[in-house]
Scaffold this motif. Structure first.
Motif, PDB file in Angstrom:
ATOM      1  N   GLY A 303       0.820  -1.217   0.000  1.00 39.34           N
ATOM      2  CA  GLY A 303       0.000   0.000   0.000  1.00 39.34           C
ATOM      3  C   GLY A 303       0.851   1.263   0.000  1.00 39.34           C
ATOM      4  N   GLU A 320      -1.292  -2.475  -6.652  1.00 38.99           N
ATOM      5  CA  GLU A 320      -2.655  -2.133  -6.242  1.00 38.99           C
ATOM      6  C   GLU A 320      -3.533  -3.388  -6.237  1.00 38.99           C
ATOM      7  OE1 GLU A 320      -4.083   1.088  -8.649  1.00 38.99           O
ATOM      8  OE2 GLU A 320      -5.390   1.778  -7.035  1.00 38.99           O
ATOM      9  N   ARG A 321      -3.354  -4.212  -7.281  1.00 38.85           N
ATOM     10  CA  ARG A 321      -4.160  -5.443  -7.365  1.00 38.85           C
ATOM     11  C   ARG A 321      -3.834  -6.407  -6.224  1.00 38.85           C
ATOM     12  NH1 ARG A 321      -4.176  -4.540 -12.609  1.00 38.85           N
ATOM     13  NH2 ARG A 321      -2.192  -5.527 -13.031  1.00 38.85           N
ATOM     14  N   VAL A 323      -2.727  -5.695  -3.244  1.00 38.83           N
ATOM     15  CA  VAL A 323      -3.310  -5.182  -1.992  1.00 38.83           C
ATOM     16  C   VAL A 323      -4.781  -5.610  -1.940  1.00 38.83           C
ATOM     17  CG1 VAL A 323      -3.988  -3.103  -0.713  1.00 38.83           C
ATOM     18  CG2 VAL A 323      -1.743  -3.206  -1.788  1.00 38.83           C
ATOM     19  N   GLU A 324      -5.473  -5.402  -3.057  1.00 35.18           N
ATOM     20  CA  GLU A 324      -6.905  -5.761  -3.107  1.00 35.18           C
ATOM     21  C   GLU A 324      -7.104  -7.255  -2.883  1.00 35.18           C
ATOM     22  OE1 GLU A 324      -8.130  -2.603  -6.428  1.00 35.18           O
ATOM     23  OE2 GLU A 324      -8.833  -4.655  -6.789  1.00 35.18           O
ATOM     24  N   GLN A 327      -6.534  -8.145   0.727  1.00 35.62           N
ATOM     25  CA  GLN A 327      -7.611  -7.621   1.570  1.00 35.62           C
ATOM     26  C   GLN A 327      -8.929  -8.343   1.279  1.00 35.62           C
ATOM     27  OE1 GLN A 327      -7.125  -3.346   1.052  1.00 35.62           O
ATOM     28  NE2 GLN A 327      -5.697  -3.259   2.763  1.00 35.62           N
ATOM     29  N   LYS A 328      -9.181  -8.685   0.018  1.00 34.59           N
ATOM     30  CA  LYS A 328     -10.425  -9.403  -0.322  1.00 34.59           C
ATOM     31  C   LYS A 328     -10.420 -10.812   0.241  1.00 34.59           C
ATOM     32  CE  LYS A 328     -12.452  -7.488  -4.463  1.00 34.59           C
ATOM     33  NZ  LYS A 328     -11.637  -7.293  -5.661  1.00 34.59           N
TER      34      LYS A 328
END
Ligand code: KPL
Length: 335
Positions: A303, A320-321, A323-324, A327-328
């Motif tokens: 991040g 960015e992907r 991190v997503e 987190q997902k």
């Protein structure tokens, strides 16, 4: 003497290791453990009011600590504070003791990732007047928990410590105590070098940690697979470009040319592979958090690369992907 007392906030593995190392010197300073959750007081009593550290199968328990619950009416000034909470909880944990810190105080941050000191400045000490001076420590030791106040000191390595750049410099006391605590094997660095070491660790953690989560494996299994190596190279290319472009590292006469070389894709990849190999049997801290449903530090690791990349107009889509994804997947575990 109040000026020599060291307070420790966050009694996870790193907090325990620092407490233990400081308490086991020939001339130990008085140490107070700040128990930032009410349940910790019960755990402390259950642990026999000692911190136990096991090294090579030998357990050493030391009870030479005072304890305080920071939220309960204490208001004496804290001159030396080690903050060993997880990145995600640091600002909130410091909020409870901020009335006890002033410009004479020194705060040592031990967190992974980057951005914690900036967050603390923004949210806890926005005014320069009254802001404590900051130190940071990068801990390479391998420590894992065996229960509240009990840890195993598994992989002995080193600590890098120094002042955070831009921070005012008051006392050397805490720095000297850390370097004198032999067990920590700490070396002091000047602020710029410390920042470069933090960024190197950030990049290593940004490659190894989220990939161990996505592929659910130990560190050593990652780069045996060419598909994972190729994902790592995409993430690494972005990280290399972001770190090499950071304006705060370009303040030297040579324009910070050492940074481009040090953070080249080739040098960073060699570092990542080396750490993955040396810690092959480890379950990364992010995978450990993820498996027990705790929020991970990915927001302060990849991040941070995303945030700085966006400020600099650099494409950070892969970071960015990831991190997503982490987190997902955390949400999937929760749900
Ligand atoms: O720092 C680590 C972590 O897990 O956070 C590494 C070096 C990747 C070791 O596991």
């Amino acid at each position: 003497m109040s000026s020599s007392r060291i307070y420790i906030l966050g009694i996870g593995n790193i907090g325990r290791l620092f407490a233990h190392a400081l308490a086991n010197t020939p001339n130990p300073p008085p140490i107070t453990l700040l128990l930032h959750r009410p349940s910790l007081l019960l755990d402390w009593h259950l642990a026999g009011r000692t911190i136990s550290i096991t090294t090579h199968g030998v357990t050493n328990s030391n009870g030479a600590y005072d304890v305080e619950e920071p939220t309960i009416h204490e208001d004496g000034i804290i001159e030396n504070l080690i903050v060993a909470t997880k990145t995600l909880h640091t600002a909130k944990a410091l909020e409870a003791v901020k009335h006890r810190l002033n410009a004479e105080s020194t705060v040592l941050f031990t967190q992974n990732g980057m951005g914690t000191t900036e967050e603390v400045t923004r949210t806890i000490f926005p005014e320069e007047a009254g802001r404590p001076s900051y130190l940071a420590a990068i801990t390479a030791h391998g420590v894992y928990s065996e229960g509240p106040f009990r840890s195993v000191f598994a992989g002995q390595a080193h600590v890098s410590v120094g002042r955070v750049s831009g921070s005012s410099s008051t006392s050397r006391y805490l720095l000297d105590q850390i370097v004198a605590a032999k067990l920590l094997n700490a070396t002091e660095f000047e602020s710029r070098e410390l920042r470069l070491l933090q960024l190197e660790k950030l990049v290593v953690n940004a490659m190894v940690n989220p990939l161990t989560v996505v592929y659910n494996c130990r560190n050593g299994e990652l780069f045996k697979r060419s598909d994972i190596t190729s994902v790592m190279r995409d993430l690494l290319a972005e990280a290399s470009q972001v770190v090499s472009s950071l304006p705060e590292l370009r303040t030297r006469e040579d324009g910070g040319n050492d940074v481009a070389e040090r953070f080249s894709k080739e040098n960073l990849e060699a570092k990542v592979l080396d750490v993955a190999e040396k810690t092959a049997a480890n379950t990364s801290s992010m995978l450990q958090d993820f498996r027990v449903g705790r929020e991970t530090e990915v927001g302060y690791i990849n991040g941070y690369i995303v945030k700085r990349g966006k400020e600099l107009g650099i494409n950070v889509g892969n970071n960015e992907r990831i991190v997503e994804m982490v987190q997902k997947r955390k949400l999937a575990v929760d749900g």
